[in-house]
Design an enzyme around this catalytic site. Structure first.
Site, short mmCIF file in Angstrom:
data_model
loop_
_atom_site.label_atom_id
_atom_site.label_comp_id
_atom_site.label_asym_id
_atom_site.label_seq_id
_atom_site.Cartn_x
_atom_site.Cartn_y
_atom_site.Cartn_z
N ASP A 279 5.11 -27.36 18.25
CA ASP A 279 4.23 -28.46 17.84
C ASP A 279 4.55 -29.73 18.63
O ASP A 279 3.65 -30.46 19.05
CB ASP A 279 4.37 -28.72 16.34
CG ASP A 279 4.14 -27.46 15.52
OD1 ASP A 279 3.12 -26.79 15.74
OD2 ASP A 279 4.99 -27.14 14.67
N HIS A 307 5.47 -26.80 9.12
CA HIS A 307 4.78 -26.15 10.23
C HIS A 307 3.49 -25.54 9.69
O HIS A 307 3.36 -24.33 9.51
CB HIS A 307 5.68 -25.08 10.86
CG HIS A 307 5.04 -24.34 11.99
ND1 HIS A 307 4.67 -24.95 13.17
CD2 HIS A 307 4.68 -23.05 12.12
CE1 HIS A 307 4.14 -24.07 13.98
NE2 HIS A 307 4.12 -22.89 13.36
#
Length: 467
Positions: A279, A307
């Site tokens: 990410d 996440h």
């Protein structure tokens, strides 16, 4: 340089020991350094390889790259080759020397001879990879074995965990690793029993997890994978190195990491990480593209929280060419309304384009996450990792795995970077991700030793790798 290879296949009673020990007849070794050393002989020679097969269920093991001793011809001396003289302290006689041209038996220092080791000596690091027959591992394993991750002077052993369904593919992975002849790769051990495969590992990269099927509720996915990571946490607790570093990749990785942590009380809670580096890399990419700069000009990017699509990519504290990102990218509407959701949903967008979830970029991010822990963090910078929240400086609820800004001295440990600026935009979104993780923890209470498990997830958010 020296190479010691050892492949041990152990899958439901089918065991193959394939031992290979060779030494390139060069003047110096990257591991031994210069000077004299006390040596002992490893009694494993390339032309005296042994295959031991213990068969159950009458299944053929079929490791075709390992050659049986009966099929190996007698050694042929290379033209003009000089006899190799062993180190005087080894006690070898001329009859005991065993060489094939430049390949000779390997010597190693006695474990007790620390004073004889050079400053360049490095102890072998043992790395576990679960889901080892999958696409992510297929990209990652060769980075690990080549020295790209832990260093080009770091010997490594790989312990690979697969499933009953992937047993043939797992053997194929072992064969490919053998065929690469990586000088740093000392052992490849494969199997399906966590208690066997997790033994003495220094790093555990837990990639394998069940994907979310069509129509599956997020609570069902949490429970299904939670049981897997509870079992793996118990195995780590039982047989892994007491200071093992654990990086959970299999989704939902934050809560899976918490479940593994709670089932491994012998291992420090600080040693557990959930992968949010992919990410972070995605966020850096988007900022670089918008600013018209190369990726390495973007720094200080944080991913906060879970996440999932509630993750918070932080542009407020990010820097581009050393300047605040908000000074370089003045289109704040783009930052809030396009940048943030683009990072949150990047994985799903990739699936729509390619028809499968990310594998190579995930493997790269795993390598980046490890390197951030074994390499000192550049001054003033930080990296993102899902870490244990108890005692954190940002007021996030205790007993969660929550992505935060971290920095490391390169010793495998880390500290959470304090005093980042949190405005109302960030705060609101960070709290939303925190509440989601609190709900996930409550839903999985039965797997972490708490009472009164109850699933009431705020909303059915998706993971970055889901459509």
């Amino acid at each position: 340089m020296a190479y010691i290879g050892k492949t041990i296949f152990n899958i439901d009673g089918t065991t193959i020991h394939s031992n290979l020990s060779i030494h390139f007849n060069f003047a110096r070794s990257a591991f031994f350094g210069r000077g004299k050393w006390v040596a002992r002989r490893l009694r494993i020679a390339a032309h005296k390889e042994e295959l031991v097969l213990v068969q159950k269920k009458n299944r053929q093991a079929g490791v075709q790259c390992s050659v049986a001793a009966s099929a190996i011809q007698e050694p042929v001396a290379a033209a003009g080759a000089q006899p190799v003289v062993a180190a005087p302290s080894s006690g070898m006689t001329p009859e005991e020397r065993e060489c094939f041209g430049v390949f000779c038996v390997t010597y190693d220092l006695k474990e007790t001879d620390d004073d004889q080791r050079s400053k360049t000596w490095k102890k072998m690091v043992r790395v576990l990879v679960s889901g080892a027959a999958g696409m992510i591992a297929n990209h990652l394993l060769f980075k690990l074995a080549s020295g790209e991750v832990f260093g080009h002077d770091q010997p490594i052993a790989l312990n690979l965990l697969g499933s009953e369904k992937s047993r043939d593919a797992l053997e194929g992975v072992g064969m490919e690793l053998e065929d690469c002849l990586f000088p740093l790769l000392r052992e490849v051990n494969i199997g399906t029993d966590p208690i066997e495969v997790f033994r003495d590992v220094d790093w555990a990269l837990l990639i394998g997890a069940k994907p979310r099927d069509a129509g599956m509720e997020r609570a069902d996915l949490l429970d299904l994978n939670g049981k897997i990571f509870a079992e793996q946490g118990k195995a780590l607790n039982a047989v892994a190195s007491p200071d093992v570093k654990v990086l959970v990749v299999g989704n939902p990785c934050n809560t899976n990491a918490l479940i593994a942590l709670k089932n491994a009380p012998r291992i420090p809670s600080k040693n557990f990480h959930a992968l949010t580096r992919l990410d972070e890399n995605r966020a850096k990419c988007q900022l670089a593209l918008k600013a018209g700069v190369f990726y390495d000009n973007v720094s200080n990017v944080t991913i906060w929280g879970n996440h999932s699509t509630t993750q918070v990519p932080d542009f407020l504290n990010a820097r581009i060419n050393g300047k605040p990102a908000t000074d370089v990218i003045t289109d704040h509407k783009w930052l809030e309304e396009e940048f943030t959701p683009r990072v949150q949903t990047r994985g799903g967008a990739l699936i729509q384009k390619w028809g499968r979830s990310s594998a190579a970029s995930t493997a790269v991010s795993i390598a980046d996450a490890i390197k951030s822990l074994v390499t000192p963090t550049p001054e003033g910078d930080w990296f993102s990792s899902g870490v244990f929240t108890t005692g954190n400086p940002y007021g996030i609820a205790d007993e969660l795995i929550f992505s935060m800004p971290c920095r490391s001295k390169g010793d495998g440990d880390y500290e959470i970077v304090p005093d980042l600026q949190i405005d109302s935009y960030l705060y609101e979104r960070i709290k939303k991700s925190e509440n989601e993780l609190l709900a996930e923890r409550k839903c999985m209470a039965h797997l972490i030793g708490d009472d009164n498990a109850y699933c009431d997830l705020p909303e059915d958010t998706t993971l970055p790798g889901e459509q």
